[in-house]
Design a protein around this motif. Sequence first.
Motif, short mmCIF file in Angstrom:
data_model
loop_
_atom_site.label_atom_id
_atom_site.label_comp_id
_atom_site.label_asym_id
_atom_site.label_seq_id
_atom_site.Cartn_x
_atom_site.Cartn_y
_atom_site.Cartn_z
N MET A 47 66.93 38.29 17.02
CA MET A 47 65.98 39.31 17.08
C MET A 47 65.12 39.33 15.93
O MET A 47 63.75 39.76 16.26
CB MET A 47 67.00 40.59 16.87
CG MET A 47 67.73 41.06 17.64
SD MET A 47 66.77 41.27 19.13
CE MET A 47 68.05 42.09 20.10
N LEU A 48 65.43 38.49 14.71
CA LEU A 48 64.21 38.46 13.55
C LEU A 48 63.04 37.63 14.43
O LEU A 48 61.69 37.66 14.14
CB LEU A 48 64.62 37.85 12.53
CG LEU A 48 63.70 37.63 11.18
CD1 LEU A 48 63.06 39.06 10.88
CD2 LEU A 48 64.31 36.91 10.25
N SER A 49 63.41 36.55 15.08
CA SER A 49 62.35 35.31 15.67
C SER A 49 61.62 36.15 16.72
O SER A 49 60.67 35.78 16.70
CB SER A 49 63.35 34.20 16.13
OG SER A 49 63.96 33.69 15.15
N LEU A 50 62.20 36.95 17.44
CA LEU A 50 61.68 37.65 18.44
C LEU A 50 60.41 38.43 18.06
O LEU A 50 59.41 38.66 18.45
CB LEU A 50 62.64 38.23 19.74
CG LEU A 50 62.00 38.85 20.79
CD1 LEU A 50 61.28 37.90 21.62
CD2 LEU A 50 63.24 39.84 21.58
N ALA A 51 60.99 39.32 16.95
CA ALA A 51 60.04 40.37 16.59
C ALA A 51 58.83 39.40 15.76
O ALA A 51 57.49 39.99 15.80
CB ALA A 51 60.85 41.11 15.19
N ILE A 52 59.05 38.36 15.41
CA ILE A 52 57.89 37.63 14.67
C ILE A 52 57.00 36.77 15.64
O ILE A 52 55.87 36.96 15.72
CB ILE A 52 58.19 36.72 13.57
CG1 ILE A 52 58.87 37.68 12.50
CG2 ILE A 52 57.27 35.70 12.97
CD1 ILE A 52 59.66 36.75 11.37
N LEU A 53 57.87 36.26 16.53
CA LEU A 53 57.20 35.13 17.20
C LEU A 53 56.51 35.72 18.65
O LEU A 53 55.68 35.30 19.54
CB LEU A 53 57.79 33.91 17.61
CG LEU A 53 58.19 33.14 16.37
CD1 LEU A 53 59.26 31.95 16.88
CD2 LEU A 53 57.00 32.47 16.08
N PRO A 55 55.06 38.86 19.63
CA PRO A 55 53.56 39.11 19.75
C PRO A 55 52.60 38.07 19.80
O PRO A 55 51.56 38.08 20.73
CB PRO A 55 53.64 40.17 18.66
CG PRO A 55 54.92 40.48 18.16
CD PRO A 55 55.72 39.41 18.70
N SER A 56 52.75 36.95 19.02
CA SER A 56 51.82 36.02 19.09
C SER A 56 52.02 35.17 20.39
O SER A 56 51.14 34.68 20.81
CB SER A 56 52.16 35.09 17.55
OG SER A 56 53.44 34.81 17.71
N GLY A 57 53.38 35.01 20.57
CA GLY A 57 53.44 34.32 22.02
C GLY A 57 52.64 35.13 23.20
O GLY A 57 52.37 34.32 24.26
N TRP A 58 52.90 36.37 23.04
CA TRP A 58 52.14 37.22 24.27
C TRP A 58 50.67 36.98 24.17
O TRP A 58 50.17 36.84 25.29
CB TRP A 58 52.44 38.58 23.91
CG TRP A 58 51.96 39.62 24.81
CD1 TRP A 58 50.74 40.17 24.77
CD2 TRP A 58 52.47 40.13 26.30
NE1 TRP A 58 50.44 41.03 26.04
CE2 TRP A 58 51.58 40.86 26.81
CE3 TRP A 58 53.63 39.71 26.78
CZ2 TRP A 58 51.55 41.46 28.16
CZ3 TRP A 58 53.92 40.40 28.06
CH2 TRP A 58 52.64 41.28 28.70
N HIS A 62 48.42 35.06 27.16
CA HIS A 62 47.26 36.02 27.89
C HIS A 62 45.80 35.60 27.35
O HIS A 62 45.03 36.67 27.56
CB HIS A 62 47.76 37.71 27.88
CG HIS A 62 49.05 37.76 28.73
ND1 HIS A 62 50.03 37.94 28.14
CD2 HIS A 62 49.39 38.14 30.06
CE1 HIS A 62 51.09 38.09 28.80
NE2 HIS A 62 50.33 38.40 30.13
N LEU A 63 45.67 34.69 26.39
CA LEU A 63 44.64 34.33 26.19
C LEU A 63 43.41 34.18 26.91
O LEU A 63 42.32 34.67 26.54
CB LEU A 63 44.63 32.99 25.26
CG LEU A 63 43.46 32.92 24.18
CD1 LEU A 63 43.48 33.87 23.16
CD2 LEU A 63 43.64 31.38 23.74
N GLU A 64 43.70 33.78 28.26
CA GLU A 64 42.42 33.74 29.35
C GLU A 64 42.22 35.16 29.67
O GLU A 64 41.04 35.57 30.14
CB GLU A 64 43.02 32.98 30.23
CG GLU A 64 42.89 31.27 30.13
CD GLU A 64 41.85 30.65 29.53
OE1 GLU A 64 40.80 31.20 30.04
OE2 GLU A 64 41.86 30.02 28.66
N ASP A 65 43.10 36.15 29.87
CA ASP A 65 42.91 37.42 30.08
C ASP A 65 41.81 38.01 29.02
O ASP A 65 41.04 38.86 29.33
CB ASP A 65 44.01 38.14 30.19
CG ASP A 65 45.01 37.58 31.29
OD1 ASP A 65 44.33 37.16 32.29
OD2 ASP A 65 46.11 38.03 31.45
#
Length: 70
Positions: A47-53, A55-58, A62-65
């Motif tokens: 959960m800690l890894s998901l909370a940190i990584l 948003p940046s992964g999202w 979606h960088l092209e968008d």
Amino acid sequence: MSGILRTGFRRAAPALRGHTITQTANIRSKPAKAPINAVETTIGLGMLSLAILGPSGWILAHLEDYKKKD
């Protein structure tokens, strides 16, 4: 103006350095009431890894968008 500030800091500096306070911490702890098992540790780290990584992964996914100008 800068001369006034420099003179003021020179006069204040010895007063600020005059007395130092030494802080000491008294740490007393007891063993945990209930030990944490491997499953709880894995879930917590996940959960800690998901909370940190997450948003940046999202954003990277979606960088092209974000580059498009509508």
